[in-house]
Motif scaffolding. Structure first.
Motif, PDB file in Angstrom:
ATOM      1  N   LYS A 152     -19.931  -9.630 -21.060  1.00  0.00           N
ATOM      2  CA  LYS A 152     -18.797 -10.515 -21.309  1.00  0.00           C
ATOM      3  C   LYS A 152     -17.705  -9.756 -22.055  1.00  0.00           C
ATOM      4  N   ASP A 170     -16.892 -13.349 -17.748  1.00  0.00           N
ATOM      5  CA  ASP A 170     -18.306 -13.029 -17.596  1.00  0.00           C
ATOM      6  C   ASP A 170     -18.480 -12.218 -16.312  1.00  0.00           C
ATOM      7  N   ASP A 177     -14.216 -18.232 -19.044  1.00  0.00           N
ATOM      8  CA  ASP A 177     -14.315 -19.272 -20.064  1.00  0.00           C
ATOM      9  C   ASP A 177     -13.048 -19.228 -20.912  1.00  0.00           C
ATOM     10  N   SER A 179     -11.077 -20.872 -24.616  1.00  0.00           N
ATOM     11  CA  SER A 179     -11.125 -21.659 -25.845  1.00  0.00           C
ATOM     12  C   SER A 179      -9.785 -21.565 -26.559  1.00  0.00           C
ATOM     13  N   THR A 192     -13.107 -25.975 -25.914  1.00  0.00           N
ATOM     14  CA  THR A 192     -13.753 -24.911 -25.136  1.00  0.00           C
ATOM     15  C   THR A 192     -14.116 -25.433 -23.754  1.00  0.00           C
ATOM     16  N   TYR A 193     -13.876 -24.593 -22.747  1.00  0.00           N
ATOM     17  CA  TYR A 193     -14.289 -24.928 -21.382  1.00  0.00           C
ATOM     18  C   TYR A 193     -15.049 -23.755 -20.780  1.00  0.00           C
ATOM     19  N   GLN A 194     -16.276 -24.027 -20.298  1.00  0.00           N
ATOM     20  CA  GLN A 194     -17.107 -23.023 -19.641  1.00  0.00           C
ATOM     21  C   GLN A 194     -17.147 -23.341 -18.150  1.00  0.00           C
ATOM     22  N   TRP A 196     -18.662 -21.806 -15.738  1.00  0.00           N
ATOM     23  CA  TRP A 196     -19.961 -21.618 -15.072  1.00  0.00           C
ATOM     24  C   TRP A 196     -20.786 -22.898 -15.110  1.00  0.00           C
TER      25      TRP A 196
END
Length: 241
Positions: A152, A170, A177, A179, A192-194, A196
């Motif tokens: 990452k 990633d 991702d 934030s 925060t947004y992921q 995956w």
């Protein structure tokens, strides 16, 4: 008679020297107790940590409420030796396992590069982290898990001293991702947004010398049918002894 007087004088001299001898011994000057309460997924847990300064290193003992409420037990009991900025060694008593972390800093093109090496013996997991500080507002960091493709790379930009933007890529999963955080006095608000997992989280934290520290977050999985958020709350109180 002379022998008795000699013994009395010798004892008196020892009594006079005893305070000087005791003062020459090292005694911990600072002891800190930390009590942490945590709530997650309808479960609440309490942790207590006792830290003692021993020269350049800190000695810590940590345990959960299971050690206290349910009687003397070794569950969740951990001993730690820490030298700030240098190393941390944790020993898990019930599992007879250890984890260690080494930190170092080098100069790359007159810029500080901070390196951190983490090894979890029982979990067979080794992670190398690096952070290159370009200037007070810009920082590039990377994390790699040995034996995997999990790499990452994160870029951090601080705007105006109180807003932070952090995109993260990633390489293993080929996803991004994001934030964003905003500081208002002692409060920090973060989103925060992921991509995956498609998890979106909102977090509110405070670090105050007077009211202690706490963190509250809510996470929603945008891919799932249920939009009920998962709540996480944590509060910490520190006491100097």
């Amino acid at each position: 008679m002379q022998t008795e007087n000699y013994k009395n004088k010798k004892i008196e001299r020892l009594r006079q020297r005893l305070p000087l001898y005791l003062s020459s011994l090292y005694l911990p000057k600072e002891m800190k107790t930390s009590l942490k309460g945590r709530y997650k997924n309808d479960e609440s847990t309490a942790f207590i940590t006792v830290a003692v300064n021993a020269g350049d290193v800190k000695l810590l003992a940590s345990m959960s409420d299971a050690n206290i409420i349910r009687g003397p037990r070794l569950n969740n009991l951990t001993f730690t030796i820490e030298k700030p900025g240098s190393f941390i060694i944790d020993y898990d008593v019930p599992n007879k396992d250890f984890r260690f972390q080494f930190m170092n800093s080098i100069r790359v093109g007159e810029k500080p590069l901070k390196l951190t090496y983490n090894h979890d013996h029982g979990g067979h997991r080794t992670v190398m982290d690096g952070a290159l500080v370009l200037d007070p507002a810009n920082k590039v960091s990377a994390s790699y898990i040995f034996g995997t493709r999990n790499v990452k790379v994160k870029y951090s930009y601080v705007h105006g001293g109180d807003s932070t933007y952090e995109p993260c890529y990633d390489l293993g999963n080929n996803v991004w991702d994001f934030s964003v955080s905003k500081r208002l006095c002692d409060d920090v608000f973060k989103g925060t947004y992921q991509s995956w997992t498609r998890d979106f989280a909102l977090e509110w934290s405070r670090n105050s010398k007077f009211n202690g520290k706490f963190k509250i977050s809510a996470t929603v999985n945008l891919a799932g049918e249920s939009k009920v958020p998962k709540i996480f709350a944590e509060s910490t109180w520190d006491l100097d002894m």
